[in-house]
Write a protein that holds these residues in place. Structure first.
Motif, PDB file in Angstrom:
ATOM      1  N   MET A 138       2.206   6.577  -5.620  1.00 49.64           N
ATOM      2  CA  MET A 138       2.280   6.470  -7.204  1.00 49.64           C
ATOM      3  C   MET A 138       1.462   7.849  -7.772  1.00 49.64           C
ATOM      4  N   ASP A 139       1.831   8.311  -8.833  1.00 51.66           N
ATOM      5  CA  ASP A 139       1.212   9.462  -9.575  1.00 51.66           C
ATOM      6  C   ASP A 139       0.687   8.845 -10.923  1.00 51.66           C
ATOM      7  N   ARG A 140      -0.452   8.321 -10.711  1.00 49.36           N
ATOM      8  CA  ARG A 140      -1.130   7.815 -11.727  1.00 49.36           C
ATOM      9  C   ARG A 140      -2.676   8.123 -11.925  1.00 49.36           C
ATOM     10  N   PRO A 141      -3.464   7.970 -12.776  1.00 55.47           N
ATOM     11  CA  PRO A 141      -4.931   8.601 -12.710  1.00 55.47           C
ATOM     12  C   PRO A 141      -5.699   7.586 -11.767  1.00 55.47           C
ATOM     13  N   GLU A 142      -5.321   6.565 -11.753  1.00 51.17           N
ATOM     14  CA  GLU A 142      -6.002   5.637 -10.841  1.00 51.17           C
ATOM     15  C   GLU A 142      -5.965   5.987  -9.269  1.00 51.17           C
ATOM     16  N   ILE A 143      -4.813   6.906  -9.092  1.00 47.60           N
ATOM     17  CA  ILE A 143      -4.674   7.115  -7.546  1.00 47.60           C
ATOM     18  C   ILE A 143      -5.371   8.531  -7.196  1.00 47.60           C
ATOM     19  N   ALA A 144      -6.650   8.424  -6.807  1.00 46.39           N
ATOM     20  CA  ALA A 144      -7.554   9.560  -6.501  1.00 46.39           C
ATOM     21  C   ALA A 144      -7.035  10.364  -5.367  1.00 46.39           C
ATOM     22  N   LYS A 145      -7.194  11.700  -5.267  1.00 50.52           N
ATOM     23  CA  LYS A 145      -6.694  12.574  -4.330  1.00 50.52           C
ATOM     24  C   LYS A 145      -7.826  13.313  -3.971  1.00 50.52           C
ATOM     25  N   SER A 146      -7.542  13.774  -2.613  1.00 50.57           N
ATOM     26  CA  SER A 146      -8.881  14.639  -2.167  1.00 50.57           C
ATOM     27  C   SER A 146      -8.297  16.156  -2.473  1.00 50.57           C
ATOM     28  N   ALA A 147      -9.303  17.051  -2.170  1.00 55.80           N
ATOM     29  CA  ALA A 147      -8.645  18.325  -2.377  1.00 55.80           C
ATOM     30  C   ALA A 147      -7.788  18.917  -1.428  1.00 55.80           C
ATOM     31  N   ALA A 148      -7.525  18.226  -0.149  1.00 49.34           N
ATOM     32  CA  ALA A 148      -6.466  18.628   0.746  1.00 49.34           C
ATOM     33  C   ALA A 148      -5.294  17.840   0.501  1.00 49.34           C
ATOM     34  N   GLY A 149      -5.388  17.030  -0.669  1.00 49.97           N
ATOM     35  CA  GLY A 149      -4.161  16.489  -1.278  1.00 49.97           C
ATOM     36  C   GLY A 149      -3.610  14.867  -0.600  1.00 49.97           C
ATOM     37  N   THR A 209      -4.349  11.066  -0.244  1.00 45.50           N
ATOM     38  CA  THR A 209      -4.915   9.855  -1.191  1.00 45.50           C
ATOM     39  C   THR A 209      -6.043   9.286  -0.790  1.00 45.50           C
ATOM     40  N   CYS A 210      -7.094   9.450  -1.430  1.00 49.27           N
ATOM     41  CA  CYS A 210      -8.326   8.923  -0.801  1.00 49.27           C
ATOM     42  C   CYS A 210      -8.766   7.474  -1.550  1.00 49.27           C
ATOM     43  N   VAL A 215     -10.230   2.318  -0.462  1.00 49.48           N
ATOM     44  CA  VAL A 215     -10.654   3.557  -0.168  1.00 49.48           C
ATOM     45  C   VAL A 215      -9.857   3.909   0.872  1.00 49.48           C
ATOM     46  N   CYS A 216      -9.075   4.990   1.095  1.00 47.99           N
ATOM     47  CA  CYS A 216      -8.045   5.341   2.165  1.00 47.99           C
ATOM     48  C   CYS A 216      -8.726   6.525   2.788  1.00 47.99           C
ATOM     49  N   LYS A 217      -9.014   6.315   4.131  1.00 47.83           N
ATOM     50  CA  LYS A 217      -9.429   7.480   5.141  1.00 47.83           C
ATOM     51  C   LYS A 217      -8.049   7.630   5.851  1.00 47.83           C
ATOM     52  N   ASP A 218      -7.456   8.866   5.524  1.00 50.80           N
ATOM     53  CA  ASP A 218      -6.294   9.127   6.490  1.00 50.80           C
ATOM     54  C   ASP A 218      -6.654   9.571   7.925  1.00 50.80           C
ATOM     55  N   VAL A 230       0.780  -1.285   0.118  1.00 54.30           N
ATOM     56  CA  VAL A 230      -0.016   0.053  -0.056  1.00 54.30           C
ATOM     57  C   VAL A 230       0.764   1.090   0.068  1.00 54.30           C
ATOM     58  N   PRO A 231       1.833   1.331   0.634  1.00 52.78           N
ATOM     59  CA  PRO A 231       2.813   2.455   0.832  1.00 52.78           C
ATOM     60  C   PRO A 231       3.058   2.841  -0.753  1.00 52.78           C
ATOM     61  N   ARG A 232       3.786   1.921  -1.497  1.00 47.61           N
ATOM     62  CA  ARG A 232       4.180   2.024  -2.837  1.00 47.61           C
ATOM     63  C   ARG A 232       2.780   2.543  -3.614  1.00 47.61           C
ATOM     64  N   ILE A 233       1.740   1.985  -3.439  1.00 44.83           N
ATOM     65  CA  ILE A 233       0.648   2.265  -4.452  1.00 44.83           C
ATOM     66  C   ILE A 233      -0.022   3.898  -4.149  1.00 44.83           C
ATOM     67  N   VAL A 234       0.071   4.181  -3.019  1.00 39.93           N
ATOM     68  CA  VAL A 234      -0.755   5.644  -2.764  1.00 39.93           C
ATOM     69  C   VAL A 234       0.518   6.513  -2.843  1.00 39.93           C
TER      70      VAL A 234
END
Lengths: 255, 255
Positions: B40-51, B53-54, B95-98, B34-38
């Motif tokens: 990554m800079d790819r379209p599949e990795i969705a970010k929140s407005a606050a930056g 990774t969600c 789905v990642c909740k920080d 998971v650390p490697r995945i989140v």
């Protein structure tokens, strides 16, 4: 009067939960005035960015029933007993979480604002929170870190929570601090029927999530401060930080 | 294989909770990537407005361990049994909740989007959600209205949740509908250790609050759809609504 065990629990946890402390009749009388209150257009009625009423401050100024309740012997005697002396009321408000609403609060200690913004000298103040609605897992219960008050004032960053527009900033605690506190003490979020009470120390860290239930969550907060600890340098409006410093005496309900 | 009682429960509630369904070793192997995945800079990795990774979508495209897990016999056989036929994977995401983060979700039915945005003909799809972290009362557990799937598709309003910027809209259910459903069925928010599973029907209404704990909350979602129910008119990117329609067969773990 609280038992010695209850006082000890408050001193250890900075939190004391008293299920059904007030009667359903007493709560019903208060709730009957809430629709009128939240519909008022006054500075004491705080709105969220989305237009929800999120708080009603200084209730005693415009509600006879809340003014009477402020002198309830159970409120006054409990606060006197836990604070060890005569008290006045520093804040007296309802926090309203609308059904499926947006209002939430980050981790903070109330004494942060009381000290920094109101000039309260010492953490000799507490909140008596009274559940005007049933508080459940799903309507945004307040979560506490029991025992966190014993760590004293924790450095924090003042910021405006997203949900509140016209009230105040909050001194938000950061993740590192919360992680240490939760590792040591855990988190609890007391639920209970209308009339239940959660008393918490001004230094007890707490936070809450939005209400995802389809019903309101109204909690009444009575903030008691020692007469000898009256605020010195208030910067917030007097309906946010009272400055009449009237010593409260219990008055048996005449209503 | 699920017992007849478990199948009956799923059909009645649109929800089936299986504590510790996967082993801690299996979950540990997934979490190790998971650390490697989140990062990554790819379209599949969705970010929140606050930056933050969600979400990480279409995991099988860039993670060997998640690709293997997608063929886990327990996943495939469970989905086949509950859907009554061969399946493919419509979505496969974390789905990642920080910690102390902002991500939450309003009440919705997933089939709303699957139908309206992806052209899925019928609600013959389900989610198997797998807890990659322990899910507690305080880290944003998913709340469900058991039995709500039996009400079918409920009219709703498409909108973009505040926390998500680059993924999608959600068909938000309004208060009146939720009040009726909750009055009839109540709300549950299943907690459990890593490896626990909550399976839910595409029409089961659900919502969640932000994570106020100081730890992450990662949940893996495997969305199984019947082969005969493949989507017809996708409008979202292929990493949000898969369109390879490869029939999944169980593969015994070789890792």
């Amino acid at each position: 009067m609280l038992t010695p065990q209850q006082v000890e629990q408050y001193e250890r946890d900075g939190l004391l939960v008293l299920p059904s402390f007030f009667s359903l009749e007493e709560i019903g009388a208060l709730m009957a005035d809430v629709p009128r209150i939240v519909a008022m257009d006054r500075p004491e009625i705080a709105k969220s960015a989305a237009g929800e009423t999120c708080a009603a401050l200084a209730l005693h100024r415009y509600s006879a029933v809340f003014d009477r309740f402020m002198h309830h012997p159970l409120l006054i005697e409990t606060a006197r007993q836990l604070l060890g002396g005569d008290i006045y009321c520093h804040q007296y408000k309802i926090v309203c979480k609308d059904p499926m609403g947006s209002l939430d609060f980050p981790w903070h200690q109330d004494f942060g604002n009381w000290h920094d913004l109101d000039g309260m000298p010492e953490p000799k103040a507490l909140n008596i929170s009274i559940y005007l609605d049933e508080v459940t897992e799903f309507n945004g219960p307040v979560a506490f870190i029991p025992g966190s008050h014993r760590h004293g004032r924790i450095p924090s960053l003042a910021e405006t929570p997203a949900g509140l527009v016209n009230t105040t900033t909050l001194a938000r605690l950061n993740r590192g601090v919360i992680e240490e506190l939760v590792n040591e003490h855990g988190i609890v979020a007391p639920k209970g029927p209308r009339g239940s009470v959660a008393i918490f120390h001004g230094l007890t860290a707490h936070a809450s999530t939005p209400n995802i239930s389809p019903w309101t969550r109204h909690i009444l907060y009575f903030t008691a401060n020692r007469m000898t600890n009256a605020i010195r340098k208030p910067t917030r409006p007097d309906y946010v930080a009272h400055r009449d410093f009237v010593q409260l005496e219990p008055e048996t309900e005449a209503a």
